[in-house]
Design a protein around this motif. Structure first.
Motif, PDB file in Angstrom:
ATOM      1  N   SER A  90     -30.613 -33.373  52.166  1.00  0.00           N
ATOM      2  CA  SER A  90     -29.453 -32.837  52.885  1.00  0.00           C
ATOM      3  C   SER A  90     -29.632 -32.971  54.387  1.00  0.00           C
ATOM      4  CB  SER A  90     -29.228 -31.370  52.513  1.00  0.00           C
ATOM      5  OG  SER A  90     -28.849 -31.234  51.157  1.00  0.00           O
ATOM      6  N   GLN A  91     -30.844 -32.722  54.857  1.00  0.00           N
ATOM      7  CA  GLN A  91     -31.103 -32.864  56.287  1.00  0.00           C
ATOM      8  C   GLN A  91     -30.996 -34.325  56.727  1.00  0.00           C
ATOM      9  OE1 GLN A  91     -34.450 -30.513  57.951  1.00  0.00           O
ATOM     10  NE2 GLN A  91     -34.691 -29.700  55.885  1.00  0.00           N
ATOM     11  N   VAL A 136     -33.261 -30.345  49.491  1.00  0.00           N
ATOM     12  CA  VAL A 136     -33.197 -29.739  50.833  1.00  0.00           C
ATOM     13  C   VAL A 136     -33.459 -30.788  51.906  1.00  0.00           C
ATOM     14  CG1 VAL A 136     -34.409 -28.157  52.387  1.00  0.00           C
ATOM     15  CG2 VAL A 136     -33.751 -27.396  50.097  1.00  0.00           C
ATOM     16  N   GLY A 147     -35.549 -29.165  43.902  1.00  0.00           N
ATOM     17  CA  GLY A 147     -34.861 -28.357  44.907  1.00  0.00           C
ATOM     18  C   GLY A 147     -35.289 -28.698  46.321  1.00  0.00           C
ATOM     19  N   CYS A 178     -32.557 -32.555  62.940  1.00  0.00           N
ATOM     20  CA  CYS A 178     -33.326 -32.108  61.778  1.00  0.00           C
ATOM     21  C   CYS A 178     -34.788 -32.502  61.958  1.00  0.00           C
ATOM     22  CB  CYS A 178     -32.766 -32.719  60.495  1.00  0.00           C
ATOM     23  SG  CYS A 178     -31.096 -32.147  60.098  1.00  0.00           S
ATOM     24  N   LYS A 213     -23.835 -27.651  57.233  1.00  0.00           N
ATOM     25  CA  LYS A 213     -24.322 -28.648  56.273  1.00  0.00           C
ATOM     26  C   LYS A 213     -23.250 -29.670  55.916  1.00  0.00           C
ATOM     27  CE  LYS A 213     -26.544 -28.875  51.716  1.00  0.00           C
ATOM     28  NZ  LYS A 213     -26.995 -28.093  50.553  1.00  0.00           N
ATOM     29  N   HIS A 272     -35.715 -24.833  55.440  1.00  0.00           N
ATOM     30  CA  HIS A 272     -34.555 -24.543  54.597  1.00  0.00           C
ATOM     31  C   HIS A 272     -33.359 -24.042  55.398  1.00  0.00           C
ATOM     32  CE1 HIS A 272     -37.821 -24.651  51.653  1.00  0.00           C
ATOM     33  NE2 HIS A 272     -36.921 -24.744  50.689  1.00  0.00           N
ATOM     34  N   GLU A 288     -29.722 -25.063  54.578  1.00  0.00           N
ATOM     35  CA  GLU A 288     -29.156 -24.489  53.359  1.00  0.00           C
ATOM     36  C   GLU A 288     -28.527 -23.126  53.618  1.00  0.00           C
ATOM     37  OE1 GLU A 288     -29.237 -26.450  50.559  1.00  0.00           O
ATOM     38  OE2 GLU A 288     -30.103 -27.851  52.024  1.00  0.00           O
ATOM     39  N   MET A 289     -28.913 -22.482  54.703  1.00  0.00           N
ATOM     40  CA  MET A 289     -28.381 -21.153  55.028  1.00  0.00           C
ATOM     41  C   MET A 289     -27.086 -21.227  55.820  1.00  0.00           C
ATOM     42  SD  MET A 289     -31.938 -19.314  56.179  1.00  0.00           S
ATOM     43  CE  MET A 289     -33.442 -19.486  55.208  1.00  0.00           C
ATOM     44  N   PRO A 331     -23.786 -23.192  55.404  1.00  0.00           N
ATOM     45  CA  PRO A 331     -22.934 -24.136  54.663  1.00  0.00           C
ATOM     46  C   PRO A 331     -21.985 -24.927  55.563  1.00  0.00           C
ATOM     47  CG  PRO A 331     -23.033 -22.017  53.535  1.00  0.00           C
ATOM     48  CD  PRO A 331     -23.696 -21.827  54.856  1.00  0.00           C
TER      49      PRO A 331
END
Length: 843
Positions: free
Chosen positions: A511-512, A508, A504, A476, A466, A457, A460-461, A463
């Motif tokens: 996004s990677q 995650v 969720g 990743c 990302k 995760h 996600e920490m 921004p």
């Protein structure tokens, strides 16, 4: 006109740009060669000639050449400004710059365009340039000194065929250079302030810093009358421009850290270069050399223009600094590659360039005092970030990150960063620093790094990291398909939460996959799975595919690894130490946690059946409680304890370690065992899982008993490393354990095969794709800004588009009714939004 056909429908339009300044004879020869000799479709060739305010009748002569568009400037804009003016009038998707005193070979354009089409990450193609007769080298490779002076390597050498291999270079010569038009525009073209000299060095430097490649292509050949265009420029003016422009390029393009060291040394060296070139007595103003007649001390001295060149260049460099500062800010914000990344392309960064004795002495002193060897050999900064605690008791994610940091630290400046402060114990000793930070403090670690390797995760920490327009290089690591695990893990929760959690975690991972410049997975099975994800997210673009049809430069297999050093006992573990386990017992080890996707229950039934005839059988569960407090115990763990107790196995044939064995002590337990076991259910998680505990078994030379269905089962079966059994079959499992524990000949054969196989799983071996990427980290091809197609489909007329959309609506209604139409429309809106986001990033 040549007999070139207009059949190149899929070839881009190429605008060839030629700048003339009082050299009409040479320019006419060049333009006629472009018109008559090129093997490129005539309708795809756009020749633009700029007359740079020659004022000698050149414009009238050039205007008479058929097939050439003449652009006139009232003043001399220099080579840089003239090229930029022509580029504003160019129509091609590719800009080809050709000196007016050069002529192209027949396939000069075609071969360069082939490179741009075949390699989407190539932003510019540098031609092979020979002298007019084609015997000696003018350009085949580039070099750059630490003080900003570019030079042509091997210039003047005989062209003996030793430079006929394509290679990446820092820059190409502006006398014969191809650049993607959109990219040239996005970079602001050549720097007008350079006027002439090093504008091509600066452009190539900026291209490379932004992640684009400049490719030397030896099949694209041009012939150049060396410095014919410089006949009217004095050597002093040439020196002045070289000195000033080198400082400007250095100032614009190096990092803050490099600039702080290199610029003062470069300024000092420019002065020494001028005094040495002009043979000026540097001690003439020494206070101890005052003449007897004070009037003589006021007399003027003769200084050559060559000697003044460096001093005046520094003076005008200072004059340019306010505007250069703005340019520097743009370049530093846009860069995605480090100074260290570009050192190999500099070839010989410490090259002095001038063979003057006093100058060479100064060069040596400045390199030593400013420690410039270290500056231009500086390590790349890599942050490996995990969400698991780094301590003596580490689970898979932390172990994997630890070894990534360890292997990469051999070549780079590496930090291992954890955002989990809840782990117990301290980190083991290492050759790299370990940081434990809060999520808020993570951004500082990310800013420090040139490359960020992350998992779980972590994205996600951060921004800023990302964002799809972030210029940071991101690796990743999706070796753990968390969403598939959650299908099993979530069985213990309510349906609504299960659906929400799955969405969720899938987000995650997506996004990677959308953000990563390089993506790692654990097996070929996983790679096929993640390729499907990438395709559905729209990342398997023509640009990515054309750059590498295997796509391994975007998605590569990096399994879990094992130490290249065989396990060595450091203390007691099970035999004669664990109550209930004797020195001669047969020990089966379950190395790792007990999670919902595993099947320890069938294993317990198998042990129960085998124990009836094998009283010395022992099964040991190495760790029941995960070292990460954030990972809760799953329902299967308690069911395992209950079944073992009900079958009367606990503390007699089955033993549980309720905590977690420290990572540095696990070998003692493995060395006490006779075989390793892993059993799981038959479901989708199994298909794509990579059971890292099996690697510990191989490391310790333990025969493996495993359930069928995952990639390790294929390995065990194919290589003869143990026994593979069907899922949910206690009898087959009991027989397999009996075989590897009590058939000494079979067990010995398994160990022999393990010795051969495990070498391919050492951390150094499995991490090779990551090691290779970090040696030359670049943005993924589809993440390069300004990477538009060279050949674009003509826009549809509104009537055609309406008919197309109506056809689609009818098809969707037939396939699924209004619901299908709505779903498709939503997807289209998302795609358009994504394209606009990427387009905004490119602009």
């Amino acid at each position: 006109m040549s007999d070139r056909s207009a059949s190149g429908a899929h070839l881009p339009v190429v605008s060839v740009i030629v700048v003339n300044y009082r050299g009409a004879d040479d320019t006419l020869t060049c333009l006629r060669a472009l018109r008559d000799e090129l093997d490129y479709p005539a309708d795809k060739l756009d020749v633009v000639c700029v007359d740079n305010g020659s004022g000698d009748g050149s414009a009238e002569r050039l205007r008479a050449v058929d097939g050439v568009r003449l652009v006139e400037s009232e003043t001399n804009l220099g080579f840089a400004g003239g090229c930029n003016l022509a580029a504003q009038h160019a129509e091609g998707a590719v800009l080809a710059f050709l000196n007016n005193d050069a002529r192209p070979a027949r396939d000069w354009v075609r071969t360069a365009v082939a490179v741009l089409r075949a390699e989407p990450t190539v932003g510019a193609v540098a031609s092979k340039v020979l002298d007019w007769e084609g015997r000696h080298v003018d350009f085949v490779d580039s070099g750059l000194t630490w003080f900003g002076m570019g030079y042509k390597r091997h210039a003047g050498d005989v062209d003996d065929g030793s430079h006929d291999s394509a290679r990446d270079v820092l820059f190409g010569t502006g006398s014969a250079l191809f650049v993607r038009a959109e990219l040239f525009t996005a970079l602001g073209g050549f720097d007008d302030r350079f006027f002439m000299f090093y504008e091509d060095v600066d452009l190539g430097w900026r291209l490379n810093l932004r992640g684009w490649r400049v490719r030397y292509e030896p099949r694209s050949v041009a012939y150049h009358r060396h410095h014919a265009s410089m006949a009217t420029v004095s050597s002093a003016r040439e020196y002045y421009l070289l000195e000033r422009n080198a400082l400007a390029a250095l100032y614009k393009n190096v990092s803050e850290e490099t600039l702080a060291t290199a610029l003062p040394a470069a300024l000092a060296l420019a002065v020494r270069r001028s005094t040495a070139r002009g043979e000026i007595d540097p001690t003439q103003l020494d206070i101890t050399r005052r003449p007897e007649n004070p009037a003589d001390d006021e007399a003027g001295v003769s200084v050559s223009r060559e000697a003044l060149a460096g001093v005046l260049a520094i003076d005008q460099f200072v004059e340019l600094l306010p505007s250069l500062r703005e340019s520097r800010a743009i370049e530093q914000q846009a860069r995605v590659r480090t100074d260290t990344d570009l050192v190999p392309l500099m070839r010989k960064a410490m090259e002095p360039a001038y063979p003057l004795p006093r100058y060479l002495a100064a060069h040596e002193a400045l390199v030593d005092v400013f420690d410039l060897d270290a500056v231009f050999g500086r390590s790349r900064k890599i942050a490996v970030v995990t969400g698991d605690p780094i301590s003596e008791r580490m689970a898979g994610p932390a172990i994997r990150s630890w070894h990534m940091a360890d292997v990469l630290a051999a070549e780079h400046d590496v930090r291992l960063v954890s955002v989990n402060r809840e782990g117990s114990g301290t980190a083991p000793e290492s050759a790299f620093p370990v940081f434990t930070v809060t999520p808020k403090q993570l951004q500082k670690q990310v800013e420090w790094a040139d490359v960020v390797v992350l998992q779980g995760h972590i994205l996600e920490m951060t921004p800023q990291l990302k964002r799809l327009d972030s210029t940071k290089i991101v690796v990743c690591d999706v070796y753990d398909p968390m969403h598939l695990e959650l299908l099993e893990q979530g069985r213990d929760t309510d349906d609504e939460r299960r659906v929400r959690d799955l969405a969720g975690v899938t987000g995650v991972l997506n996004s990677q996959l959308e953000r990563g410049d390089f993506v790692l997975c654990a097996s070929e099975r996983q790679r096929h799975f993640w390729l499907g994800h990438l395709a559905s997210l729209g990342r398997l673009t023509p640009t990515v595919y054309d750059n590498d049809p295997t796509t391994r430069s975007l998605l590569s297999v990096v399994p879990f690894g094992l130490s290249s050093v065989p396990p060595r006992r450091t203390g007691p573990a099970l035999r004669g130490h664990q109550p209930g386990i004797g020195a001669d017992d047969k020990i089966v080890i379950w190395a790792g946690g007990v999670y919902n996707w595993f099947d320890p229950l069938t294993l317990l039934h198998a042990v129960h059946r085998l124990a009836d005839r094998r009283s010395d059988l022992r099964l040991f569960f190495l760790g029941m409680k995960h070292p990460n407090p954030g990972v809760p115990e799953m329902g299967i763990a308690d069911r395992t304890r209950q079944l073992s107790a009900r079958l009367g196995l606990t503390d007699k044939h089955v033993f549980f370690n309720e905590c977690w064995v420290p990572y540095g002590e696990r070998q003692n337990y493995l060395l006490d065992a006779d075989c390793g076991v892993t059993t799981h259910f038959e479901h989708v998680e199994t298909t794509f899982a990579f059971r890292t505990r099996v690697l510990d078994y191989l490391w310790a030379g333990l025969p493996v008993v495993t359930t069928d269905g995952d990639s390790f089962a294929d390995l065990v079966r194919g290589e003869g490393l143990g026994v593979v059994v069907p899922a949910d079959d206690p009898d087959a499992l009991a027989n397999a354990l009996d075989n590897v524990l009590y058939d000494d000949e079979f067990a010995a054969a398994c160990r022999d095969r393990i010795t051969d196989v495990r070498e391919s799983f050492t951390w150094e071996s499995v991490l090779e794709p990551l090691t290779r990427f970090c040696r030359d980290p670049r943005p993924a091809p589809d993440r390069l800004p300004n990477s538009a197609p060279l050949v674009k489909t003509p826009p549809w007329h509104s009537g055609e588009m309406l008919r197309h959309d109506m056809d689609l609506v009818r098809r969707y209604l037939t396939a699924g009714g209004p619901t299908e139409v709505a779903r498709r429309a939503t997807g289209r809106v998302r795609r358009i939004a994504s394209e606009k986001l990427r387009g905004g990033r490119r602009r």
